[in-house]
Design a protein around this motif. Sequence first.
Motif, PDB file in Angstrom:
ATOM      1  N   LEU A   1      43.020  26.027  71.744  1.00  0.00           N
ATOM      2  CA  LEU A   1      42.530  25.183  70.840  1.00  0.00           C
ATOM      3  C   LEU A   1      41.641  25.458  69.940  1.00  0.00           C
TER       4      LEU A   1
ATOM      5  N   ILE B   1      32.181  22.086  69.959  1.00  0.00           N
ATOM      6  CA  ILE B   1      33.353  21.096  70.344  1.00  0.00           C
ATOM      7  C   ILE B   1      34.706  21.344  69.968  1.00  0.00           C
ATOM      8  N   LEU B   2      35.853  21.217  70.891  1.00  0.00           N
ATOM      9  CA  LEU B   2      36.838  21.385  70.992  1.00  0.00           C
ATOM     10  C   LEU B   2      37.585  20.174  70.193  1.00  0.00           C
ATOM     11  N   ARG B   3      38.701  20.648  69.168  1.00  0.00           N
ATOM     12  CA  ARG B   3      39.174  19.251  69.420  1.00  0.00           C
ATOM     13  C   ARG B   3      41.179  19.319  70.364  1.00  0.00           C
ATOM     14  N   LYS B   4      40.548  17.711  71.033  1.00  0.00           N
ATOM     15  CA  LYS B   4      41.586  17.558  71.049  1.00  0.00           C
ATOM     16  C   LYS B   4      43.067  18.115  71.581  1.00  0.00           C
ATOM     17  N   ARG B   5      43.267  18.288  72.687  1.00  0.00           N
ATOM     18  CA  ARG B   5      45.181  18.352  72.534  1.00  0.00           C
ATOM     19  C   ARG B   5      45.214  17.848  72.993  1.00  0.00           C
TER      20      ARG B   5
ATOM     21  N   ARG C   1      46.772  21.093  80.324  1.00  0.00           N
ATOM     22  CA  ARG C   1      45.993  22.040  79.886  1.00  0.00           C
ATOM     23  C   ARG C   1      45.344  22.830  81.026  1.00  0.00           C
TER      24      ARG C   1
ATOM     25  N   VAL D   1      37.950  26.170  81.904  1.00  0.00           N
ATOM     26  CA  VAL D   1      36.266  25.431  81.566  1.00  0.00           C
ATOM     27  C   VAL D   1      35.178  26.812  81.563  1.00  0.00           C
TER      28      VAL D   1
ATOM     29  N   VAL E   1      30.048  22.703  76.427  1.00  0.00           N
ATOM     30  CA  VAL E   1      31.424  22.026  75.891  1.00  0.00           C
ATOM     31  C   VAL E   1      31.881  21.103  76.095  1.00  0.00           C
ATOM     32  N   GLU E   2      32.665  20.077  75.037  1.00  0.00           N
ATOM     33  CA  GLU E   2      32.715  18.938  74.730  1.00  0.00           C
ATOM     34  C   GLU E   2      34.082  19.088  74.100  1.00  0.00           C
ATOM     35  N   TYR E   3      34.489  17.938  73.786  1.00  0.00           N
ATOM     36  CA  TYR E   3      36.267  17.812  73.645  1.00  0.00           C
ATOM     37  C   TYR E   3      35.400  16.123  71.814  1.00  0.00           C
TER      38      TYR E   3
ATOM     39  N   ASP F   1      36.629  12.856  70.134  1.00  0.00           N
ATOM     40  CA  ASP F   1      37.966  12.160  70.218  1.00  0.00           C
ATOM     41  C   ASP F   1      38.685  12.419  69.286  1.00  0.00           C
TER      42      ASP F   1
END
Length: 169
Positions: A115, A135-139, A143, A148, A165-167, A169
């Motif tokens: 990610l 902040i992770l790019r949503k894939r 998953r 996490v 940890v957040e994602y 949009d």
Amino acid sequence: MKMGLCSFCLKSGILCQKCLAKLKSGEVTETDLRVARLLMSLEEKFPSLQNVYFHKTIDADRTLAIVVGPGDVPRLLGYGGKIVRTLSEETGKNIRILENGVDDRKFLEDLFAPLSIMTINTIWLPDGTTETRVILRKRHGPRSSFDVKSLKEIASRVRNITLRVEYAD
Ligand SMILES: [Zn+2]
């Protein structure tokens, strides 16, 4: 592969007094020993492992992180992921390969790979402690191999950082 134990002890599986003392003091754990021996047994098949410096493992629930020397991550991730796949099969865990002595950003990138990280920032809490927000790019798609909770535990034990940890949009 190199590590804090003699290669002779590692190969034979019978530890000398010095290596035994490291195991007893907790400087080297049983899991470290097991994974190090596993990596050593794979050297012939995957010669890049010969140059890897093995620091330690962090066993966090379903995830096992392996901390290696600077520049060693590609040596373990090469061969189309076969080394990591073998380690995962032998240990029954998801494997993360982390590099010793890197900055927080590189550490987090390796921790959350594949990610990609959009943002990292520090949040100050009222009690004076900090959390590191990632902040992770949503894939899209499954998953499943991504735990996490384990990754947070690894970050805390390796770098002493508390992750949020957040994602995106
Ligand atoms: Zn020894």
